[in-house]
Design an enzyme around this catalytic site. Structure first.
Site, PDB file in Angstrom:
ATOM      1  N   HIS A  95      34.941  44.488  30.838  1.00  0.00           N
ATOM      2  CA  HIS A  95      34.997  43.306  31.310  1.00  0.00           C
ATOM      3  C   HIS A  95      35.532  42.202  30.731  1.00  0.00           C
ATOM      4  O   HIS A  95      35.482  42.219  29.351  1.00  0.00           O
ATOM      5  CB  HIS A  95      33.618  42.905  31.886  1.00  0.00           C
ATOM      6  CG  HIS A  95      33.130  42.007  32.478  1.00  0.00           C
ATOM      7  ND1 HIS A  95      33.152  40.313  31.940  1.00  0.00           N
ATOM      8  CD2 HIS A  95      32.895  41.408  33.839  1.00  0.00           C
ATOM      9  CE1 HIS A  95      32.914  39.561  33.087  1.00  0.00           C
ATOM     10  NE2 HIS A  95      32.745  40.163  34.215  1.00  0.00           N
ATOM     11  N   GLU A 165      39.742  41.405  38.159  1.00  0.00           N
ATOM     12  CA  GLU A 165      39.059  39.976  38.117  1.00  0.00           C
ATOM     13  C   GLU A 165      40.033  39.284  37.318  1.00  0.00           C
ATOM     14  O   GLU A 165      40.023  39.073  36.093  1.00  0.00           O
ATOM     15  CB  GLU A 165      37.773  40.392  37.543  1.00  0.00           C
ATOM     16  CG  GLU A 165      36.667  41.170  38.131  1.00  0.00           C
ATOM     17  CD  GLU A 165      35.541  41.246  37.486  1.00  0.00           C
ATOM     18  OE1 GLU A 165      34.672  40.773  38.473  1.00  0.00           O
ATOM     19  OE2 GLU A 165      35.090  41.115  36.468  1.00  0.00           O
ATOM     20  N   GLY A 171      33.054  33.259  37.628  1.00  0.00           N
ATOM     21  CA  GLY A 171      32.058  32.168  37.237  1.00  0.00           C
ATOM     22  C   GLY A 171      32.545  30.848  37.464  1.00  0.00           C
ATOM     23  O   GLY A 171      31.968  29.786  36.916  1.00  0.00           O
ATOM     24  N   GLY A 229      29.500  38.604  40.476  1.00  0.00           N
ATOM     25  CA  GLY A 229      28.345  38.382  39.218  1.00  0.00           C
ATOM     26  C   GLY A 229      27.283  37.310  39.696  1.00  0.00           C
ATOM     27  O   GLY A 229      26.316  37.811  40.421  1.00  0.00           O
ATOM     28  N   GLY A 230      27.652  36.054  39.621  1.00  0.00           N
ATOM     29  CA  GLY A 230      26.578  34.967  40.053  1.00  0.00           C
ATOM     30  C   GLY A 230      25.944  35.294  41.482  1.00  0.00           C
ATOM     31  O   GLY A 230      24.766  35.180  41.617  1.00  0.00           O
TER      32      GLY A 230
HETATM   33  P1  PGA Z   1      31.438  35.745  39.249  1.00  0.00           P
HETATM   34  O1  PGA Z   1      31.270  37.100  38.021  1.00  0.00           O
HETATM   35  O2  PGA Z   1      31.061  36.461  40.595  1.00  0.00           O
HETATM   36  O3  PGA Z   1      30.244  34.870  38.936  1.00  0.00           O
HETATM   37  O4  PGA Z   1      32.821  34.972  39.399  1.00  0.00           O
HETATM   38  C1  PGA Z   1      32.060  38.242  38.326  1.00  0.00           C
HETATM   39  C2  PGA Z   1      32.055  39.193  37.319  1.00  0.00           C
HETATM   40  O5  PGA Z   1      32.180  38.493  35.992  1.00  0.00           O
HETATM   41  O6  PGA Z   1      32.148  40.554  37.226  1.00  0.00           O
END
Ligand code: PGA
Length: 244
Positions: A95, A165, A171, A229-230
């Protein structure tokens, strides 16, 4: 129908009680036949609680990281062998937060990938470029470089999965455009096939995926699901994404 997977990356959020409460709610929101498409990556301290809470469902879980060795004198590390013993089936690797905050290199991530596969678990490798790299036209080169070392360490013919990603979308609320995702996923798939002969590998998109943009992104042919994530921290919003 293309294969899809929805993965929740909780990062360093929630404790065992919140994990149980969340999963007790979540299991009521997802029909049985869709549960095999969903995987949770809770903090390592909550894996037991997650394992208990998903008993009798089709959900899978795993850890957000692991060490390159299954055991030994490695204070503070996470053993993929123990994750397996607890019922985990996947391990998230590389990650961007592991790469940027904890200094993980492609080589280290590749060693972890090899161990994960040797244990019979499935590695999910995260790749992606920074904003500067995208703006200077280096997206493909960066993704290919990250994949190259990983693919040289693992057995590409055994199960593994990629999460693309873009670092600038994680984020931040800035989601990559449909064109950017389509173009990058296609380039990644072509690179994998060209360099390893593996005809099709699942690629998830990650970076500010929310209930209101999931449907459009999932319609892209080369998108096989999401790493969230969020928006995975709330059972309702993650369930909406999984049912898009
Ligand atoms: P996010 O994070 O959906 O909050 O942008 C994705 C991740 O870090 O895997």
């Amino acid at each position: 129908m293309k294969s899809v997977l929805f993965a929740a990356n909780w990062k360093l959020n929630k404790g065992p009680r919140q994990t149980s409460e969340y999963l007790a709610e979540f299991r009521t929101l997802i029909p049985q036949e869709r549960q095999g498409q969903i995987v949770f990556f809770p903090p390592a301290t909550n894996l037991e609680s997650a394992a208990k809470a998903i008993q009798g469902t089709g959900f899978r879980f795993g850890s957000q990281n692991c060490h390159t060795s299954a055991s030994g004198a490695f204070t503070g590390e996470i053993s993929a062998a123990v994750v397996k013993e607890m019922g985990g089936q996947l391990i998230l690797l590389g990650h961007s937060e592991r790469r940027q905050i904890f200094g993980e290199t492609d080589e280290l991530i590749a060693q972890k990938g090899r161990l994960v596969q040797e244990l019979g678990l499935m590695p999910m490798i995260c790749i992606g470029e920074t904003l500067e790299e995208r703006e200077t036209g280096k997206t493909s080169a960066v993704c290919e470089g990250q994949l190259k070392s990983f693919m040289s360490a693992i057995d590409v013919h055994r199960p593994w999965i990629v999460a693309y990603e873009p670092v600038w979308a994680i984020g931040t609320g800035k989601v990559a455009t449909v064109e950017q995702v389509q173009e990058t996923h296609t380039a990644i798939k072509e690179f994998i096939t060209r360099s390893s002969g593996v005809p099709s590998i699942s690629i998830l998109y990650g970076g500010s995926v929310k209930p209101d943009n999931a449907k459009e992104l999932l319609q892209i042919k080369s998108v096989n699901g999401f790493l969230v994530g969020g928006a995975s921290l709330e059972a309702k919003s993650f369930s909406q994404i999984c049912l898009s």
